[in-house]
Design an enzyme around this catalytic site. Structure first.
Site, PDB file in Angstrom:
ATOM      1  N   ARG A  91      -8.653  -2.430 -60.727  1.00 39.81           N
ATOM      2  CA  ARG A  91      -9.461  -3.427 -60.018  1.00 39.81           C
ATOM      3  C   ARG A  91     -10.781  -3.703 -60.744  1.00 39.81           C
ATOM      4  NH1 ARG A  91      -8.129  -3.092 -53.634  1.00 39.81           N
ATOM      5  NH2 ARG A  91      -5.966  -2.478 -53.855  1.00 39.81           N
TER       6      ARG A  91
ATOM      7  N   LYS B 206      -7.636   5.429 -42.960  1.00 38.20           N
ATOM      8  CA  LYS B 206      -7.341   4.006 -42.745  1.00 38.20           C
ATOM      9  C   LYS B 206      -5.899   3.658 -43.115  1.00 38.20           C
ATOM     10  CE  LYS B 206      -9.168   2.170 -47.102  1.00 38.20           C
ATOM     11  NZ  LYS B 206     -10.099   1.223 -47.709  1.00 38.20           N
ATOM     12  N   ASP B 207      -5.207   4.550 -43.864  1.00 40.17           N
ATOM     13  CA  ASP B 207      -3.796   4.312 -44.195  1.00 40.17           C
ATOM     14  C   ASP B 207      -2.842   4.794 -43.110  1.00 40.17           C
ATOM     15  OD1 ASP B 207      -4.563   3.326 -46.670  1.00 40.17           O
ATOM     16  OD2 ASP B 207      -4.263   5.243 -47.710  1.00 40.17           O
TER      17      ASP B 207
ATOM     18  N   ARG C 181      -4.233  -5.949 -56.344  1.00 39.39           N
ATOM     19  CA  ARG C 181      -3.745  -4.614 -56.021  1.00 39.39           C
ATOM     20  C   ARG C 181      -4.127  -3.680 -57.138  1.00 39.39           C
ATOM     21  NH1 ARG C 181       1.554  -2.545 -54.060  1.00 39.39           N
ATOM     22  NH2 ARG C 181       0.090  -0.836 -54.018  1.00 39.39           N
TER      23      ARG C 181
ATOM     24  N   ARG D  18      -8.876  -8.379 -44.304  1.00 38.72           N
ATOM     25  CA  ARG D  18     -10.097  -8.124 -43.516  1.00 38.72           C
ATOM     26  C   ARG D  18     -11.342  -8.481 -44.315  1.00 38.72           C
ATOM     27  NH1 ARG D  18     -13.549  -4.186 -44.406  1.00 38.72           N
ATOM     28  NH2 ARG D  18     -12.100  -3.091 -45.783  1.00 38.72           N
ATOM     29  N   ARG D  19     -11.375  -8.071 -45.595  1.00 41.18           N
ATOM     30  CA  ARG D  19     -12.543  -8.389 -46.426  1.00 41.18           C
ATOM     31  C   ARG D  19     -12.608  -9.880 -46.691  1.00 41.18           C
ATOM     32  NH1 ARG D  19     -11.030  -3.377 -50.093  1.00 41.18           N
ATOM     33  NH2 ARG D  19     -12.317  -1.756 -49.141  1.00 41.18           N
TER      34      ARG D  19
ATOM     35  N   CYS E 193      -2.394  -9.428 -31.654  1.00 41.73           N
ATOM     36  CA  CYS E 193      -2.847 -10.408 -32.630  1.00 41.73           C
ATOM     37  C   CYS E 193      -2.622  -9.856 -34.025  1.00 41.73           C
ATOM     38  CB  CYS E 193      -4.328 -10.743 -32.367  1.00 41.73           C
ATOM     39  SG  CYS E 193      -5.507 -10.287 -33.588  1.00 41.73           S
TER      40      CYS E 193
END
Length: 319
Positions: A157, A81-82, A151, A129-130, A244
């Site tokens: 976290r 995903k990175d 972050r 997104r989340r 977009c």
């Protein structure tokens, strides 16, 4: 004489080291050669800015790719995903091993699930997104939540929850699995609630495009079904990114009848971060047999999502 060790470029984070170590073992098995980890610090690791500000994709990848191109390492492991969606001319993703759990998860105080969080709960996540999907879910289920941009690594976290600063954080199940902390999860989010990032839970093993023997060796770790799925997801992302700037969630899953995989379902979502507007789509069809077919699946769905209003969600594309 033993063969020279293969050098695997990895980020220094605990998560990157864990997943690279797993890949190193697998590569050692298929090649019969020792693999040594070469730690590389990336801009995404040292910058204190929010990921959305520093460009998200690519910030963790550039330094690893530079080391590959300079010949300092033989191959590199990335969280898929990175990886930017545009292919690199001189590098090739030689293997995408079988994906682990792609879902997002909640780590909350008092072992709470998302639906048990107190009114006004502060939920930390680094991903727009989340935020978009959590806020949309809260709106449709009469919940009051506040999403807070955070972050940092897994320890940092989860630390916000332990210290009481936040009520919950949302993380990727795959990352917690790889660092051995999955037992701290208080809720696994259904993909119907939050669609993951395109490629979430999958790794990409990248090497120089002209290293034919290494490409052939690494290819033994490739999982064709995972590759087809993430190719469709990333194709959707690439086509939406062109039209977009809203955050994108996507998941292609395989629908099996017993042991036989029959079809692939691709789902996508794009929305405003406050959750007020979401464009969601799902399509099911035969499992793509080729790279081109998987690319077309994602592209076609993106075209439909843009036609349904995805393009207008975030106004002008940020340059």
């Amino acid at each position: 004489m033993t063969e020279k060790a293969l050098r695997l470029g990895t980020r220094r984070s605990k998560l990157a080291m864990a997943q690279s170590g797993q890949v190193a073992d697998a590569v050692s098995q298929v090649t019969g050669r020792p693999v040594e980890l070469v730690e590389i610090t990336t801009y995404g690791d040292t910058s204190r800015e929010h990921l959305a500000q520093i460009g998200g994709t690519g910030v963790f990848v550039a330094a690893l790719r530079d080391a590959l191109l300079r010949g300092e390492v033989d191959f590199a492991v990335h969280s898929l995903k990175d990886l930017p969606t545009t292919p690199h001319d001189d590098l090739v993703v030689a293997a995408i091993p079988e994906r682990v759990d792609p879902r997002d998860v909640v780590v909350a105080r008092d072992a709470r699930k998302l639906t048990d969080l107190p009114r006004g709960a502060r939920i930390g996540t680094g991903a727009p997104r989340r935020m978009a999907q959590l806020n949309a879910y809260a709106r449709t289920h009469g919940m009051e939540i506040e999403t807070v941009p955070i972050r940092g690594n897994v320890d940092t976290r989860i630390g916000y929850v332990r210290s009481g600063e936040l009520d919950a954080v949302v993380l990727a199940a795959a990352g917690l699995n790889r660092v051995g902390r999955i037992d701290e999860v208080t809720d696994f989010l259904s993909v119907d609630t939050v669609l993951p990032a395109p490629g979430q839970g999958a790794l990409a093993i990248e090497c120089a495009a002209d290293d034919a023997s290494l490409i052939a060796a690494l290819a033994e770790l490739d999982d064709p079904f995972t590759r087809a799925a993430v190719t469709a997801e990333r194709s959707l992302l690439a086509a939406l990114e062109a039209g977009c700037s809203a955050p994108v969630g996507a998941l292609a899953d395989l629908l099996a009848d017993g042991q036989t995989v029959k079809e692939m379902r691709l789902r996508g979502v794009v929305g405003t971060t406050d959750g007020s507007t979401l464009v969601q789509l799902s399509t099911t069809g035969p499992v793509p047999e080729t790279h081109e077919a998987a690319m077309a699946l994602g592209r076609d769905m993106a075209t439909e999502m843009l036609a349904q209003g995805a393009a207008g969600l975030m106004g002008e594309r940020a340059h």
